[in-house]
Every structure is written in C-alpha cells, then in structure tokens.
Design a protein around this motif. Structure first.
Motif, PDB file in Angstrom:
ATOM      1  N   THR A 174       0.831  -1.206   0.000  1.00 32.10           N
ATOM      2  CA  THR A 174       0.000   0.000   0.000  1.00 32.10           C
ATOM      3  C   THR A 174       0.867   1.258   0.000  1.00 32.10           C
ATOM      4  OG1 THR A 174      -1.667  -1.203   1.292  1.00 32.10           O
ATOM      5  CG2 THR A 174      -1.882   1.186   1.185  1.00 32.10           C
ATOM      6  N   MET A 175       1.880   1.239   0.839  1.00 30.79           N
ATOM      7  CA  MET A 175       2.741   2.412   0.946  1.00 30.79           C
ATOM      8  C   MET A 175       3.670   2.542  -0.261  1.00 30.79           C
ATOM      9  SD  MET A 175       1.370   3.407   3.569  1.00 30.79           S
ATOM     10  CE  MET A 175       2.242   4.940   3.810  1.00 30.79           C
ATOM     11  N   GLN A 176       4.124   1.402  -0.776  1.00 31.31           N
ATOM     12  CA  GLN A 176       4.993   1.449  -1.952  1.00 31.31           C
ATOM     13  C   GLN A 176       4.276   2.117  -3.126  1.00 31.31           C
ATOM     14  OE1 GLN A 176       7.664  -1.760  -4.218  1.00 31.31           O
ATOM     15  NE2 GLN A 176       5.502  -2.149  -4.515  1.00 31.31           N
ATOM     16  N   MET A 177       2.997   1.758  -3.328  1.00 33.11           N
ATOM     17  CA  MET A 177       2.283   2.297  -4.476  1.00 33.11           C
ATOM     18  C   MET A 177       1.921   3.771  -4.262  1.00 33.11           C
ATOM     19  SD  MET A 177       2.893  -0.245  -6.147  1.00 33.11           S
ATOM     20  CE  MET A 177       2.344   0.364  -7.748  1.00 33.11           C
ATOM     21  N   LEU A 178       1.709   4.130  -3.006  1.00 31.81           N
ATOM     22  CA  LEU A 178       1.502   5.550  -2.719  1.00 31.81           C
ATOM     23  C   LEU A 178       2.769   6.335  -3.096  1.00 31.81           C
ATOM     24  CD1 LEU A 178      -0.599   7.507  -1.412  1.00 31.81           C
ATOM     25  CD2 LEU A 178       0.759   7.316   0.693  1.00 31.81           C
ATOM     26  N   ASP A 179       3.914   5.752  -2.774  1.00 27.37           N
ATOM     27  CA  ASP A 179       5.184   6.381  -3.155  1.00 27.37           C
ATOM     28  C   ASP A 179       5.342   6.451  -4.673  1.00 27.37           C
ATOM     29  OD1 ASP A 179       5.967   6.822  -0.569  1.00 27.37           O
ATOM     30  OD2 ASP A 179       7.177   5.000  -0.410  1.00 27.37           O
ATOM     31  N   VAL A 180       4.916   5.402  -5.345  1.00 26.97           N
ATOM     32  CA  VAL A 180       5.003   5.393  -6.809  1.00 26.97           C
ATOM     33  C   VAL A 180       4.206   6.583  -7.364  1.00 26.97           C
ATOM     34  CG1 VAL A 180       4.162   4.203  -8.881  1.00 26.97           C
ATOM     35  CG2 VAL A 180       5.492   2.947  -7.165  1.00 26.97           C
ATOM     36  N   TYR A 181       3.001   6.777  -6.837  1.00 28.56           N
ATOM     37  CA  TYR A 181       2.173   7.901  -7.293  1.00 28.56           C
ATOM     38  C   TYR A 181       2.827   9.248  -6.981  1.00 28.56           C
ATOM     39  CZ  TYR A 181      -1.785   4.677  -7.975  1.00 28.56           C
ATOM     40  OH  TYR A 181      -2.613   3.676  -8.409  1.00 28.56           O
ATOM     41  N   ALA A 182       3.344   9.363  -5.786  1.00 31.47           N
ATOM     42  CA  ALA A 182       3.946  10.633  -5.378  1.00 31.47           C
ATOM     43  C   ALA A 182       5.185  10.940  -6.223  1.00 31.47           C
ATOM     44  CB  ALA A 182       4.291  10.605  -3.896  1.00 31.47           C
ATOM     45  N   ASP A 183       5.981   9.900  -6.471  1.00 25.55           N
ATOM     46  CA  ASP A 183       7.180  10.097  -7.290  1.00 25.55           C
ATOM     47  C   ASP A 183       6.807  10.438  -8.724  1.00 25.55           C
ATOM     48  OD1 ASP A 183       8.551   9.448  -5.051  1.00 25.55           O
ATOM     49  OD2 ASP A 183       9.209   7.461  -5.718  1.00 25.55           O
ATOM     50  N   PHE A 184       5.790   9.750  -9.212  1.00 25.41           N
ATOM     51  CA  PHE A 184       5.318  10.054 -10.566  1.00 25.41           C
ATOM     52  C   PHE A 184       4.862  11.511 -10.642  1.00 25.41           C
ATOM     53  CE2 PHE A 184       1.418  10.879 -12.909  1.00 25.41           C
ATOM     54  CZ  PHE A 184       1.844  10.689 -14.215  1.00 25.41           C
ATOM     55  N   VAL A 193       3.183  16.766  -4.118  1.00 28.42           N
ATOM     56  CA  VAL A 193       1.957  16.302  -3.477  1.00 28.42           C
ATOM     57  C   VAL A 193       2.223  15.960  -2.021  1.00 28.42           C
ATOM     58  CG1 VAL A 193       0.909  15.405  -5.591  1.00 28.42           C
ATOM     59  CG2 VAL A 193       2.375  13.912  -4.216  1.00 28.42           C
ATOM     60  N   ILE A 194       1.154  15.948  -1.269  1.00 27.39           N
ATOM     61  CA  ILE A 194       1.251  15.566   0.132  1.00 27.39           C
ATOM     62  C   ILE A 194       0.682  14.166   0.277  1.00 27.39           C
ATOM     63  CG2 ILE A 194       0.355  16.030   2.444  1.00 27.39           C
ATOM     64  CD1 ILE A 194       0.512  19.046   1.658  1.00 27.39           C
TER      65      ILE A 194
END
Length: 482
Positions: A174-184, A193-194
RNA sequence: CGGGGUGUGGCGCAGUUGGCUAGCGCGCUGCGUUUGGGACGCAGAGGUCGCCGGUUCGAGUCCGGCCACCCCGACCA
C-alpha cells in the motif's frame, strides 16, 4: 479585436478551467450528461501518463490483466461497507438481448469484487503469493455533479489489486504504491503532493485504511490525485481468498488496491496553468517543442523551411516530441499565442535572420515574454533544448511547491483554523478523526479533512483536537476540495 | 435532487411591445497582399431559431408542457 484568450484565473477559476480544457482541445462534452469525449491532444497526455505509470508498475513487479466491465449484482453485495458506499452511484444493466436479465449486472464502479472472485480461484498456496495485478480500464459512477476530467460518470484509470500472505506485506505494498504515485507526480507531472492517510469519512468503502496524494490547485483547492488502500482481510473474507501456509494451515489473504485516474489530467491543468492557458510539464507534454517558421517571401520560405525541417529532424532523432507548425493561413504571432494556450513547453523559431546567422530562437513557456526567449547557435540547439526541458520541469515543480507552501498554515485553535480556511488556504491542525468534527468544519467553512500527512511527528500525549477538544490522533490538513 | 441561468449558422451573441428576404462578430472556403507577438482586402458557403403542442391572418418573439447544457449547493476518485 475580439477577446481570443481564456477567462483569466483571477476572474473566475472554474470558467478558466472549462475554457482551457475546450480551447486547448483536451476534451469535449458528449451527448450524455456527465460524460466526456477525450480529444486527441488530451488523450495523448493521458497516454504519456499511462506509459510513465505502467513502467513503474512493471518495475515493481506488477502484471497487467483485464477484468470484465459487467459485475453480477450479488458480487457488489458481499462486502457490507462496499455495498453501502457504492450503492448510490451504480449504473445497473437490467436488460440484455431484449429480455430482462435473471440477475442484473452492475457496470463496474471499481473492480475489487470481480477481481476478488478471480483471486479466490487463482490462489491456493503461499507459493502463489504475492499476486500483483494491475488493469487499465474505464469505470462508471453515477455522479450528480460532473466536471470535465475531475468528475465524470465514466472515467479512465488504472486499478492495481494485490494479495499478500501477511498484513505487513499488504501494508508495505500500500505504501509502496503511494510512493510510486507521489514520485510520478513529482518527477513526471512536476506536481508536489502531500502523502497522507484519509479520515474514516473519506476512507474507501471496504478498506481498513486509505492513503492519498493531495495536490494544491492554483485556486488553492485540494485535489485528491491518487489513492492506495489497505483492504485488510475484508474482501478476502467476502470472496473467500485463502491460501495454505507453510504449516498447511488455511489463511485469509491480505489485499490492497490502488488507483489513479484521468483526474490527473485535471490536476496538471489546474496545478500549473496560468492566465495564458495550459502549462504542460515537459515530460508528459504531447508536444515538447513546437517549431514555428517565419518568412516574408518565397525565397526566404524555402531557406527557412529547409533549415527548420532539419532542426525538427535533429530533435526528433534525439527522441524529443516535436511538432512543425507549417500552417500558412495564420501568422507567427497567432501561432505563438495558440501554442502557449496549449501549454507547449518550448517554442523553436526559425526566421531569415536565423538562417543567415545559423542560429535558432528558443522560448520557454514557463517564463513569459522576452525574458524567456534566447537565440542560440544552431550547433547548440539540441543541448539547449534538452537542458530547457529539464529546467522547465524543475522550475514548474519549484513554483508549484512554493505556491503550495505559501498557502499551508498550522492552526492552534478552531478560530485560527476557520480564519485560515475562510481565507482559502489549507489548515494543518490536531484532529481526532471524528465525523462530527469534520462536519463542524465543513459547516463553518465548506472545507473537509484532506489527510493526516505521513510526514509528521507523533503528537505529545494528550494533545487536544482543535475542533472537539478530545484527544487528537494526529495533525490533519483541511481544505476546500474538488 | 434543490436554487439560479442559458438554448438563434461551427463558436460568441443581437433580434423577444408578434409583421414580411433572421442579423452581427469570430471562424470556415476561394483569390491576392501579408508573416520575428493574436494581419488585411475582395468574393462566397453555411440557420427545421432546443423539442412538442396551443393562441393568431401571421410566432425566433405570446402561452403550456418537455428536453438539454452551464453555474452554485448537498454526495463523491
């Protein structure tokens, strides 16, 4: 001279948005209320978003698959919160082939249920885990109030669905994919983004926890631009997704889901645009460089066209997305304004003087007027353009971050919070996470909780919620949101 | 679903105390002159006035109903 531009942001931000989307040929209204036609320029932007995300999904071990649009209605009813949450916005097919169906079919609003059903069949053993799947699809939610890209009844997105052996693994995913979105968002869309966790009211129906990336638009409203859910064992239990562990004991899986939609196009428009129109981040822009030839007569024309065609070719060969604007029914000045409105990051001009001096003119969209224009010797063109694209990205990211940071404030009391929100900014304050507190803020200011940002220190024991006075569970951002 | 607004060539609008061939700007087509920040001339094409019904000698215009879209709220990625 008739007004040819878009409504200025300062005059009416929402009108500006609607103007820009249509004038820049991103999208059009469709015959059915609340649905939209994505035009080639807007779709090209979406394709670039897709490509960048898809590469990141693959790099983190996910595989693409496709699940059906139609879901048996009974599937939607298996997870209690999920039914309740989605019931009001379902489109349901009751007839097919001229006959009433035995069981109505839901047009997917999201695919946890059908995918859960499939996962239950696919997973037998711990050796089948983790199962990491993504699909690119359209989904339908019967919205009352719609806005191009931001909220339409049908929209495009990707939804990732994964199953894991342990809660910890599911949480890590869950956290990895949130990071993927934020990095993207940061590295491709130039949007800071926050990252944070949603309050219970804002949580996905059926999730244990929902996380999101929140971006600030140029009118300071918040836009949830991507979400990642830890679904716990809720769907595993509803759909019987089980595996045999190393000890030959049957266990329920832990699942996650995460999605990012065409709403991201709206985030890019509203996060970067200015009174002239769009400003597209260079790494996602369908056209990175637009080439405009300038000439007075046929002699000049042939020289200029030869030079500019060669220049375009050189950029293209280097992998840069270039468009040569060879329209002859509009003059260069018109083209400059037109492409600025469409948000193209770099403009290349070649005129008679450039041919003579073996140079080109380069103008950057993020710096208006003469300041943003430079003449470079032809041999330096490619390296200058490459540098410009990176520089524009960095500058847009910096501008957006500075704008955002200038409008984030901490509130120590409810009165302070209301004052900040009424001024249109975001307020960060200790919050107990309750619905009643959120309702109180919303009644007073129309703002809602956006998230508990992940980047924060634990509160000292006994810190009071500024709204209710009860124990706060963390600091949360509140803001007006789309 | 509540409040407000708008439907007239592709777009933006005027025309609405009923009156005859429904106008204007932009855009579009052709020709010519232009072209380093939104060019100009000349000649053209393009309209069942949102839909249905009513009143009238006559309706874009008045009346009734319906539909669509936009904006603002409540609900949501």
């Amino acid at each position: 001279m008739a007004e040819q531009g878009v409504t200025p942001q300062s005059e009416d931000f929402n009108a500006w948005y609607t103007d820009v989307v249509q004038r820049a040929d991103l999208a059009d209204y469709a015959p059915v209320r609340g649905s939209m036609i994505i035009k080639p320029y807007g779709y090209a932007l979406w394709e670039n978003i897709q490509a960048a995300l898809d590469a990141r999904f693959k790099a983190t071990g996910h595989q693409n698959a496709y699940f059906p649009l139609f879901i048996p209605q009974s599937f939607m009813q298996k997870e209690a919160e999920h039914v309740e949450g989605f019931a009001p916005e379902l489109a349901i097919v009751t007839h097919g082939g001229g006959k009433e169906l035995e069981e109505p079919l839901v047009v997917r609003p999201t695919s946890e249920t059908v995918i859960g059903h499939a996962f239950a069949n696919w997973i037998q053993s711990y050796r089948d885990l983790p199962l990491l799947i993504n699909q690119w699809a359209n989904v339908v939610r019967w919205e009352l109030r719609t806005r191009l890209f931001l909220r339409t009844m049908e929209f495009l997105w990707q939804e990732g669905h994964t199953a894991h052996a342990t809660q910890a693994e599911a949480q890590a995913e869950t956290m990895q994919m949130l990071d993927v979105y934020a990095d993207f968002a940061r590295d491709q869309a130039a949007l800071p983004v926050i990252k944070g966790r949603k309050s219970d009211q804002e949580r996905f129906a059926g999730a244990d926890a929902t996380y999101s990336i929140e971006a600030m638009m140029r009118n300071r409203w918040a836009l949830q631009s991507g979400t990642s859910h830890n679904l716990g064992q809720n769907f595993a239990k509803a759909f019987d997704i089980k595996y045999l562990d190393e000890n030959n004991e049957l266990q329920f899986c832990w699942t996650t889901s995460w999605g990012l939609s065409t709403r991201m196009v709206g985030a890019i428009i509203m996060g970067h645009g200015d009174d002239q129109g769009l400003r597209l981040p260079p790494r996602l822009a369908p056209i990175q460089v637009v080439a405009v030839p300038i000439f007075r007569n046929d002699d000049q024309k042939s020289d200029v066209m030869e030079a500019i065609t060669a220049a375009v070719q050189e950029l293209q060969d280097a992998g840069i997305r270039v468009h040569l604007d060879n329209r002859e029914n509009v003059n260069p000045g018109f083209k400059f304004n037109d492409w600025e409105m469409r948000g193209v990051p770099v403009r290349l001009e070649v005129g008679p003087k450039d041919v003579e001096k073996n140079s080109v003119a380069l103008a950057r969209r993020d710096v208006p007027g003469k300041e943003g224009k430079q003449f470079v010797d032809r041999p330096q063109m490619l390296s200058t353009v490459t540098g410009l694209l990176d520089s524009i990205h960095e500058n847009m990211l910096r501008e957006a971050a500075e704008f955002r940071d200038a409008h984030l404030h901490e509130a120590a009391t409810f009165d302070e919070m209301v004052e900040i929100l009424e001024a249109g900014d975001w307020a960060l304050a200790p919050y107990d996470g309750s619905a009643e507190a959120e309702d109180k803020v919303q009644e007073a200011t129309k703002a809602t909780s956006r998230c508990f940002p992940l980047d924060q220190e634990p509160l000292p024991q006994g810190t009071a919620c500024v709204i209710t006075g009860r124990d706060a569970i963390g600091k949360a951002y509140f803001a007006r949101a789309y």
